[in-house]
Scaffold this motif. Structure first.
Motif, mmCIF file in Angstrom:
data_model
loop_
_atom_site.group_PDB
_atom_site.id
_atom_site.type_symbol
_atom_site.label_atom_id
_atom_site.label_comp_id
_atom_site.label_asym_id
_atom_site.label_seq_id
_atom_site.Cartn_x
_atom_site.Cartn_y
_atom_site.Cartn_z
ATOM 1 N N GLY A 21 42.872 -33.380 54.989
ATOM 2 C CA GLY A 21 42.980 -32.286 55.922
ATOM 3 C C GLY A 21 42.350 -31.028 55.176
ATOM 4 O O GLY A 21 42.125 -31.110 53.967
ATOM 5 N N ARG A 22 41.917 -30.120 56.104
ATOM 6 C CA ARG A 22 41.699 -28.871 55.690
ATOM 7 C C ARG A 22 42.057 -27.673 56.293
ATOM 8 O O ARG A 22 42.132 -27.703 57.610
ATOM 9 C CB ARG A 22 39.897 -29.067 55.218
ATOM 10 N N LEU A 23 41.836 -26.691 55.470
ATOM 11 C CA LEU A 23 41.917 -25.282 56.214
ATOM 12 C C LEU A 23 40.656 -24.685 56.042
ATOM 13 O O LEU A 23 40.160 -24.671 54.728
ATOM 14 C CB LEU A 23 43.127 -24.548 55.251
ATOM 15 N N ALA A 24 39.955 -24.035 57.044
ATOM 16 C CA ALA A 24 38.634 -23.584 56.709
ATOM 17 C C ALA A 24 38.483 -22.167 57.368
ATOM 18 O O ALA A 24 37.722 -22.088 58.236
ATOM 19 C CB ALA A 24 37.583 -24.658 57.408
ATOM 20 N N PRO A 25 39.394 -21.404 56.663
ATOM 21 C CA PRO A 25 39.053 -19.963 57.372
ATOM 22 C C PRO A 25 37.753 -19.428 57.056
ATOM 23 O O PRO A 25 37.171 -19.522 56.023
ATOM 24 C CB PRO A 25 40.325 -19.269 56.580
ATOM 25 N N SER A 26 37.306 -18.387 57.726
ATOM 26 C CA SER A 26 36.273 -17.522 57.584
ATOM 27 C C SER A 26 36.586 -16.174 57.165
ATOM 28 O O SER A 26 37.239 -15.421 57.818
ATOM 29 C CB SER A 26 35.208 -17.263 58.999
ATOM 30 N N PRO A 27 36.148 -15.693 56.066
ATOM 31 C CA PRO A 27 36.741 -14.429 55.650
ATOM 32 C C PRO A 27 35.903 -13.066 56.144
ATOM 33 O O PRO A 27 35.444 -12.298 55.473
ATOM 34 C CB PRO A 27 36.333 -14.312 54.109
ATOM 35 N N LEU A 55 41.457 -26.495 51.007
ATOM 36 C CA LEU A 55 41.061 -24.996 51.426
ATOM 37 C C LEU A 55 39.490 -24.908 51.054
ATOM 38 O O LEU A 55 38.739 -24.833 50.060
ATOM 39 C CB LEU A 55 41.747 -23.861 50.725
ATOM 40 N N ARG A 56 38.747 -24.652 52.247
ATOM 41 C CA ARG A 56 37.332 -24.414 52.498
ATOM 42 C C ARG A 56 37.173 -23.256 52.670
ATOM 43 O O ARG A 56 37.520 -22.713 53.667
ATOM 44 C CB ARG A 56 36.614 -25.373 53.219
ATOM 45 N N ASN A 57 36.407 -22.291 52.030
ATOM 46 C CA ASN A 57 36.202 -20.874 52.169
ATOM 47 C C ASN A 57 34.768 -20.870 53.272
ATOM 48 O O ASN A 57 33.675 -20.985 52.515
ATOM 49 C CB ASN A 57 36.019 -20.003 51.137
ATOM 50 N N ASP A 58 34.642 -20.463 54.254
ATOM 51 C CA ASP A 58 33.490 -20.604 55.388
ATOM 52 C C ASP A 58 32.747 -19.137 55.174
ATOM 53 O O ASP A 58 32.946 -18.347 56.157
ATOM 54 C CB ASP A 58 33.838 -20.649 56.721
ATOM 55 N N ASP A 59 32.223 -18.892 54.005
ATOM 56 C CA ASP A 59 31.865 -17.783 53.693
ATOM 57 C C ASP A 59 29.941 -17.527 53.867
ATOM 58 O O ASP A 59 29.561 -16.887 52.810
ATOM 59 C CB ASP A 59 32.119 -17.249 52.274
ATOM 60 N N SER A 207 23.471 -23.302 59.736
ATOM 61 C CA SER A 207 24.586 -22.874 60.918
ATOM 62 C C SER A 207 25.889 -23.470 60.805
ATOM 63 O O SER A 207 25.917 -24.406 59.647
ATOM 64 C CB SER A 207 23.914 -23.473 62.272
ATOM 65 N N TYR A 208 26.704 -23.037 61.385
ATOM 66 C CA TYR A 208 28.326 -23.448 61.229
ATOM 67 C C TYR A 208 28.193 -24.925 61.585
ATOM 68 O O TYR A 208 29.011 -25.668 60.718
ATOM 69 C CB TYR A 208 29.038 -22.592 62.160
ATOM 70 N N GLN A 209 27.611 -25.395 62.430
ATOM 71 C CA GLN A 209 27.891 -26.455 62.826
ATOM 72 C C GLN A 209 27.158 -27.749 61.800
ATOM 73 O O GLN A 209 27.886 -28.766 61.396
ATOM 74 C CB GLN A 209 26.941 -27.255 64.187
ATOM 75 N N SER A 211 26.952 -26.906 58.379
ATOM 76 C CA SER A 211 27.786 -26.873 57.311
ATOM 77 C C SER A 211 28.961 -27.300 57.416
ATOM 78 O O SER A 211 29.426 -28.136 56.495
ATOM 79 C CB SER A 211 27.835 -25.309 56.940
ATOM 80 N N CYS A 212 29.615 -27.284 58.654
ATOM 81 C CA CYS A 212 30.757 -27.911 59.048
ATOM 82 C C CYS A 212 30.822 -29.448 58.814
ATOM 83 O O CYS A 212 31.582 -30.207 58.129
ATOM 84 C CB CYS A 212 31.502 -27.310 60.193
ATOM 85 N N ALA A 213 29.848 -29.924 59.559
ATOM 86 C CA ALA A 213 29.843 -31.341 59.850
ATOM 87 C C ALA A 213 29.629 -31.994 58.439
ATOM 88 O O ALA A 213 30.098 -32.724 57.833
ATOM 89 C CB ALA A 213 28.564 -31.780 60.461
ATOM 90 N N VAL A 225 41.842 -30.261 61.861
ATOM 91 C CA VAL A 225 42.559 -29.846 62.584
ATOM 92 C C VAL A 225 42.207 -28.307 62.823
ATOM 93 O O VAL A 225 41.968 -27.636 61.918
ATOM 94 C CB VAL A 225 44.168 -29.683 61.942
ATOM 95 N N ARG A 226 42.017 -27.906 64.010
ATOM 96 C CA ARG A 226 41.517 -26.555 64.234
ATOM 97 C C ARG A 226 41.651 -26.014 65.539
ATOM 98 O O ARG A 226 42.261 -26.979 66.344
ATOM 99 C CB ARG A 226 39.929 -26.488 63.788
ATOM 100 N N GLY A 227 41.119 -24.809 66.114
ATOM 101 C CA GLY A 227 41.600 -24.448 67.569
ATOM 102 C C GLY A 227 40.803 -24.966 68.591
ATOM 103 O O GLY A 227 39.650 -25.612 68.348
ATOM 104 N N ASP A 229 39.310 -23.953 70.959
ATOM 105 C CA ASP A 229 38.066 -23.043 71.119
ATOM 106 C C ASP A 229 36.585 -23.877 70.519
ATOM 107 O O ASP A 229 35.693 -23.865 70.694
ATOM 108 C CB ASP A 229 38.070 -21.671 70.708
ATOM 109 N N LEU A 230 37.021 -24.838 69.529
ATOM 110 C CA LEU A 230 36.030 -25.618 68.867
ATOM 111 C C LEU A 230 35.745 -27.015 69.397
ATOM 112 O O LEU A 230 34.974 -27.665 68.856
ATOM 113 C CB LEU A 230 36.232 -25.513 67.278
ATOM 114 N N ILE A 231 36.376 -27.505 70.652
ATOM 115 C CA ILE A 231 36.416 -28.593 70.944
ATOM 116 C C ILE A 231 34.860 -29.085 71.315
ATOM 117 O O ILE A 231 34.199 -29.888 70.876
ATOM 118 C CB ILE A 231 37.215 -28.821 72.243
HETATM 119 N N1 GLU Z 1 35.595 -21.208 59.753
HETATM 120 C C1 GLU Z 1 35.674 -21.731 61.252
HETATM 121 C C2 GLU Z 1 36.450 -20.346 61.907
HETATM 122 O O1 GLU Z 1 37.271 -19.633 61.382
HETATM 123 C C3 GLU Z 1 36.596 -22.707 61.509
HETATM 124 C C4 GLU Z 1 36.056 -23.886 61.164
HETATM 125 C C5 GLU Z 1 36.578 -25.095 61.716
HETATM 126 O O2 GLU Z 1 37.852 -25.216 61.412
HETATM 127 O O3 GLU Z 1 35.958 -26.082 61.763
HETATM 128 O O4 GLU Z 1 36.462 -20.432 63.282
#
Ligand code: GLU
Length: 294
Positions: A21-27, A55-59, A207-209, A211-213, A225-227, A229-231
């Motif tokens: 799994g991953r945590l992917a916060p944006s700083p 832990l992935r840093n979405d920077d 783009s986020y799409q 890089s994330c994929a 696992v994420r919020g 809002d990203l469905i």
């Molecule tokens: N870094 C993205 C955000 O904070 C989340 C990306 C993801 O979980 O796919 O919204």
């Protein structure tokens, strides 16, 4: 349509590899209670599966992120008691874990999409799109009008390096479906519910799409696992994963946390930042126990 659905569901239920799994916060700000809750779900699901957490840093977006938020984010996550075995601060087999250092992966994926003719350069501004189709629904971008697309057989110009034009993915007119671990079956019609989306920006930022994929695939994440809002983004990322020939992870979207007025928690709710809660004497245990009771 049937073949796409069966392909996507086959990808979604692929052979059971060890859980990653991953945590992917944006700083881009201080983490708040809403992030903590999503990350708690992610950490719990990895723990319950005896898996690995990354832990992935979405920077990537240097216009929005700040170095001091990276340090704050890592410290806050540790304070809450989360632990990861791969990440920018601990390294690991899929390093680097800062997206800003992974551009070569994204560029290779973009070149693959370009060679397959699945993207096109777009010179229309966001304003043009809004004027053509109206303002977007909350939390999502306006559906890119098909009239703005070049015809499918138009030869593509080279990508260029640096990239100075927006590149978009040409979405197929198909119904997509995936099984969400929390919300069950999710369906969307590409081209109607969302349109051709950005894969690379004209300021040369992936783009986020995309890089994330690419990261979820190359870091061999088995469950995202994420919020919630990203469905809708999940449908976009499933299209990219399929186009790039990667298996899709499973998905588990968490319901979003709202404040007393029913508004989504955002980074501007500074009073609910983990920093502020900590200063007011809240303990990580209290915070996490509250999530486990929901
Ligand atoms: N870094 C993205 C955000 O904070 C989340 C990306 C993801 O979980 O796919 O919204």
């Amino acid at each position: 349509m049937a073949s796409l659905n069966s392909q996507l569901s086959a990808l979604n239920s692929g052979p059971s590899a060890p859980y990653r799994g991953r945590l992917a916060p944006s700083p881009t700000g201080l983490l708040h209670l809403g992030h903590a809750r999503t990350f708690w779900f992610a950490a719990e699901r990895a723990r319950a599966a005896g898996g690995t957490l990354v832990l992935r840093n979405d920077d990537l977006d240097s216009t929005r992120y700040r170095m001091d938020f990276v340090a704050a984010m890592i410290e806050d996550l540790h304070w809450l008691g989360f632990d990861w075995s791969e990440g920018p601060d601990v390294d690991g087999p899929h390093a680097p874990y800062n997206q800003s250092e992974r551009r070569a992966h994204y560029r290779a994926a973009l070149e693959q999409l370009h060679a397959a003719g699945l993207i096109f350069p777009c010179t229309h501004s966001r304003r043009d799109v809004i004027e053509a189709v109206g303002a977007p629904h909350a939390d999502d971008e306006p559906v890119y009008p098909k009239t703005f697309r070049p015809p499918a057989d138009t030869p593509l110009p080279p990508l260029g390096d640096p990239i100075t034009v927006n590149w978009r993915f040409r979405v197929p007119d198909e119904e997509l479906v995936f099984h969400d671990g929390r919300f069950g079956e999710q369906r969307a019609i590409a081209g109607r519910d969302f349109g051709d989306f950005l894969v690379w920006r004209k300021d040369d930022v992936p783009s986020y799409q995309l890089s994330c994929a690419v990261d979820d695939a190359t870091m061999q994440i088995t469950e995202v696992v994420r919020g919630a809002d990203l469905i809708k983004s999940t449908f976009r990322q499933l299209l990219l994963l399929r186009a790039l020939g990667h298996a899709a992870p499973r998905y588990f979207h968490c319901p979003l946390m709202t404040d007393d007025r029913g508004e989504r928690l955002a980074k501007r709710h500074d009073a609910l930042s983990l920093r502020a809660l900590r200063e007011r004497g809240a303990s990580p245990r209290e915070i996490c126990e509250q999530f486990s009771r929901e």
